[in-house]
Enzyme design. Structure first.
Site, PDB file in Angstrom:
ATOM      1  N   GLY A  14      13.341  -5.085  -7.270  1.00  0.00           N
ATOM      2  CA  GLY A  14      12.143  -5.915  -7.321  1.00  0.00           C
ATOM      3  C   GLY A  14      11.904  -6.479  -8.712  1.00  0.00           C
ATOM      4  CE1 TYR A 154       0.824  -0.762  -4.680  1.00  0.00           C
ATOM      5  CE2 TYR A 154      -1.135   0.325  -5.555  1.00  0.00           C
ATOM      6  CZ  TYR A 154       0.111  -0.238  -5.753  1.00  0.00           C
ATOM      7  OH  TYR A 154       0.649  -0.276  -7.010  1.00  0.00           O
TER       8      TYR A 154
END
Length: 262
Positions: A14, A154
């Site tokens: 990422g 999250y």
């Protein structure tokens, strides 16, 4: 400070933008060779072009929510040698009421934020253990310790990353391999900037005012009362990756938001 990273082979997932890209740059500046990763060929190519002035960098596009893509990334990253440091950075976030989150959304968050790290660690760790050397750094968050009510989904995935980190570290006992996590606080990445720009437009208020009020109203325990810069997190990641005595721990760089002496 010499972190002994020269010529080490680093994989940062990422890493097309934000903390991941800053981390790739930090390792390059320390003399390491870096493999970056993003979702698209265009994103990866742009990242590689930006980072090439700082050292030897290659890139590979892969969707790490898919096992075949994770396997392909590993094969690419190890084509010219073993991985010395794996940084599991890829992840997603959103602000959404808990009661509106569907099962599919929960599964998607775990798939990307947790299982992406599992997929790569599963391949990297056996090789590191056979060489008796290497480091894995998992990106968690201050939300792992202080869950955010507006981002429960999250937060839970980041708590899971802490459990994954300690569990994997236990597998390295008595070896030269280390597994640690880094817990950044609110960091001014492209994704966060986009969120606040949208919020400013929605409220018809200046973005500077909204950002300032964010720390006053939403994160009053922050001791620095500002967003962290991606390069600040990146330097912590590089330090943790290089420390031979750091293993099984979580390293906070969250501006003092978590009110704790440990």
């Amino acid at each position: 400070m010499d972190l002994d990273l020269k010529n080490k082979r680093i994989l940062v997932t990422g890493s097309g933008a934000g903390i991941g890209k800053a981390t790739a740059k930090a390792f390059l500046q320390d003399g390491a060779e870096v493999i970056v990763n993003g979702l698209t060929e265009a994103e990866v190519a742009s990242c590689v072009a930006d980072l090439e002035p700082f050292g030897k960098v290659n890139g590979f596009a892969a969707d790490l929510s898919k096992t075949p893509d994770a396997e392909a990334l590993y094969d690419f990253a190890t084509a010219e040698g073993s991985i010395d440091v794996l940084v599991n950075n890829v992840g997603i976030f959103s602000v959404k009421p808990f009661e509106d989150l569907t099962d599919d959304e929960w599964l998607s968050y775990f798939n990307i934020n947790v299982l992406s790290a599992v997929r790569l660690a599963r391949r990297v760790l056996p090789d590191m253990l056979s060489r008796n050397a290497g480091a894995v750094v998992n990106l968690a968050s201050e939300a792992a310790v202080k869950p955010l009510p507006q981002m429960v989904h999250y937060s839970v995935t980041k708590t899971a990353m802490l459990g994954l980190t300690r569990g994997l570290a236990e597998l390295t006992k008595g070896t030269g391999v280390r597994v640690n996590s880094v817990l950044p606080g609110p960091t001014w990445t492209e994704g966060v900037q986009s969120y606040f720009e949208g919020l400013a437009e929605q409220k018809s208020e200046p973005i500077d005012e909204i950002v300032s009020n964010y720390f006053k109203n939403d994160e009053p325990t922050s001791l620095i009362q500002r967003f962290i810069e991606p390069d600040e997190v990146a330097r912590m990641i590089a330090f943790v990756a290089s420390s031979k005595a750091a293993n099984g721990a979580g390293y906070r760089i969250e501006g003092g938001i978590i009110r704790s002496i440990l």
